[in-house]
Design an enzyme around this catalytic site. Structure first.
Site, PDB file in Angstrom:
ATOM      1  N   ASP A 238     -13.621   8.496   8.032  1.00  0.00           N
ATOM      2  CA  ASP A 238     -12.980   8.142   6.761  1.00  0.00           C
ATOM      3  C   ASP A 238     -13.522   6.499   6.193  1.00  0.00           C
ATOM      4  OD1 ASP A 238     -11.473   8.929   4.591  1.00  0.00           O
ATOM      5  OD2 ASP A 238      -9.590   8.184   5.177  1.00  0.00           O
TER       6      ASP A 238
ATOM      7  N   LYS B 201       3.510  -0.485   8.674  1.00  0.00           N
ATOM      8  CA  LYS B 201       3.080   1.068   8.214  1.00  0.00           C
ATOM      9  C   LYS B 201       4.572   2.045   8.494  1.00  0.00           C
ATOM     10  CE  LYS B 201      -0.568   4.452   8.000  1.00  0.00           C
ATOM     11  NZ  LYS B 201      -2.063   4.469   8.342  1.00  0.00           N
TER      12      LYS B 201
ATOM     13  N   THR C 264       0.510   9.532   0.445  1.00  0.00           N
ATOM     14  CA  THR C 264       1.211  10.506   0.401  1.00  0.00           C
ATOM     15  C   THR C 264       2.539  10.765   1.054  1.00  0.00           C
ATOM     16  OG1 THR C 264      -1.018  11.596  -0.078  1.00  0.00           O
ATOM     17  CG2 THR C 264       0.729  12.969   0.189  1.00  0.00           C
ATOM     18  N   PHE C 265       2.328  10.211   2.481  1.00  0.00           N
ATOM     19  CA  PHE C 265       3.588  10.326   3.013  1.00  0.00           C
ATOM     20  C   PHE C 265       4.110   9.079   3.802  1.00  0.00           C
ATOM     21  CE2 PHE C 265      -0.328  11.793   5.423  1.00  0.00           C
ATOM     22  CZ  PHE C 265      -0.051  10.939   6.509  1.00  0.00           C
TER      23      PHE C 265
ATOM     24  N   GLY D 149       0.777  -1.148  -0.075  1.00  0.00           N
ATOM     25  CA  GLY D 149      -0.064   0.046  -0.137  1.00  0.00           C
ATOM     26  C   GLY D 149       0.901   1.250   0.057  1.00  0.00           C
ATOM     27  N   LYS D 150       0.082   2.177  -0.443  1.00  0.00           N
ATOM     28  CA  LYS D 150       1.222   3.585  -0.429  1.00  0.00           C
ATOM     29  C   LYS D 150       0.328   4.615  -0.396  1.00  0.00           C
ATOM     30  CE  LYS D 150       4.825   5.394  -3.682  1.00  0.00           C
ATOM     31  NZ  LYS D 150       5.538   5.520  -4.835  1.00  0.00           N
TER      32      LYS D 150
END
EC number: 2.7.11.11
Length: 385
Positions: free
Chosen positions: A186, A92, A73-74, A70-71
């Site tokens: 979210d 993570k 923004t930061f 997984g990828k």
């Protein structure tokens, strides 16, 4: 940490940032994985795919970092394996400089604090945290089924019974986190993972926040934002019930109800509240979605005097045994020959062939640099990590 749908936030305040009719097995990458012997091996090993973590403390040196799954923004999420026990974890990795530059310092602290206090069958577990000179690490449960988004994209939409199954598990998770005074903020298919058995695991608590009353900044994904968030009149747990209404609609239709080519157009659609349903949309589900997408949050189901119980008592959930849901008991009937045989299996069982199988995740380019270097001042922001 999916890049499929972007999340937005206000930068003004850093404090924000059991019934199913059929059973399906998906391979979201459509890969050919071998012949009948491989299938039989998968069948035999399916119940042995996860080694339950037993270590109370972790050291990065004890983890073999295998591949990125997984990828964001930061940061990124990597599959890691404990060299001692063989257990697999989701690691993570958050680059400190990028976190600070994106004004996500408080979000990251919030996520760690929230996850460490959550223990629920439908929420991903966090075991420990680590840091080095440039990165923060969160050692978490590896959920091998991948994102619900992948399965929804592959099938375009879910049946009424499938949507109800997943919604019932999400209701249980929301009830739990709300009871602790936490708002998720979210909810979306990209943040819902499937366990090896096919149950929901809510992930990515970067926008989660402990609330006593209300918060006023915009957090979340444009398609899922509640009107009160856009109006900046203050929001609380009601935004999670609004998002559940959006999610149920998207599961059954294949796209969210309020759409636009730009973020501004999406916001306009939410404010105008032009809610349309296909003719095929289940009537009971339609009634629940309308009540979840009530603009007046004081009249929104889940937000009134009886709270979550009003949602559970809705007629769409009348066939759901909530105790069975919470304890992962799922009975469906499968036609074998001329007999309907009761079996216990969620509607989607991920395709898995060995411990640490990442076939249900997208491919990502590996980062061999470790990210940009950070200053001592930036490190000091995470001194207690």
């Amino acid at each position: 940490m999916s890049s499929s749908t972007s999340s937005v936030e206000s930068v003004e305040d850093e404090s924000c940032s059991n019934e199913c009719s059929a059973s399906f097995t998906f391979d979201t990458n459509n890969n050919s994985r071998g012949d009948q012997q491989v299938d039989e091996l998968a069948e035999e090993t399916h119940m042995k795919l996860s080694i339950t973590p037993t270590r109370e403390s972790f050291s990065l040196s004890q983890l073999e970092r295998i591949v990125t799954i997984g990828k964001g923004t930061f940061g990124r999420v990597e599959l890691a394996r404990d060299k001692i026990s063989g257990a697999h974890y989701a690691l993570k990795v958050l680059n400190i400089r990028r976190v600070v530059d994106m004004r996500q310092t408080q979000h990251v602290h919030n996520e760690k604090r929230v996850l460490l206090q959550l223990k629920h069958p439908f929420i991903v577990k966090m075991y420990a945290s680590e840091k080095d000179s440039n990165n923060l690490y969160m050692i978490m449960e590896f959920v091998p089924g991948g994102e619900m988004f992948s399965y929804l994209r592959a099938s375009r939409s879910f049946s009424n019974s499938m949507a109800r199954f997943y919604a019932s598990e999400i209701v249980c998770a929301l009830e739990y986190i709300h009871s602790l005074g936490i708002v998720y903020r979210d909810l979306k298919p990209e943040n819902l993972m499937l366990s090896k058995e096919g149950h929901i695991k809510m992930a990515d608590f970067g926008f989660a926040k402990e609330l006593r009353d209300r918060t006023y900044t915009i957090c979340g994904t444009p398609d899922y934002l509640a009107p009160e968030s856009l109006a900046r009149t203050g929001h609380n747990k009601g935004v999670d019930w609004w998002a559940l209404g959006i999610l149920i609609y998207e599961m059954m239709v294949g796209k969210p109800p309020f759409r636009g080519k730009t973020t501004a157009e999406i916001y306009d659609s939410i404010i105008e509240h032009k809610l349309k349903f296909p003719r095929s949309f289940n009537l009971a589900a339609k009634d629940l979605v309308k009540k979840l997408l009530e603009v007046d949050r004081t009249q929104r189901i889940g937000c009134m005097k009886n709270g979550t119980q009003d949602v559970k008592d809705h007629k769409w959930f009348e066939k759901v045994n909530w105790d069975d849901t919470l304890h992962l008991r799922v009975e469906v009937k499968k036609l074998i020959g001329i007999f309907l045989i009761p079996i216990f299996q969620p509607p989607i069982v991920p395709t898995l062939y060995h411990p640490g199988d990442t076939g249900n995740f997208d491919d990502y380019e590996e980062d061999t640099t470790g990210g940009p270097l950070c200053s001592q001042r930036e490190r000091d922001l995470f001194a207690e990590w």
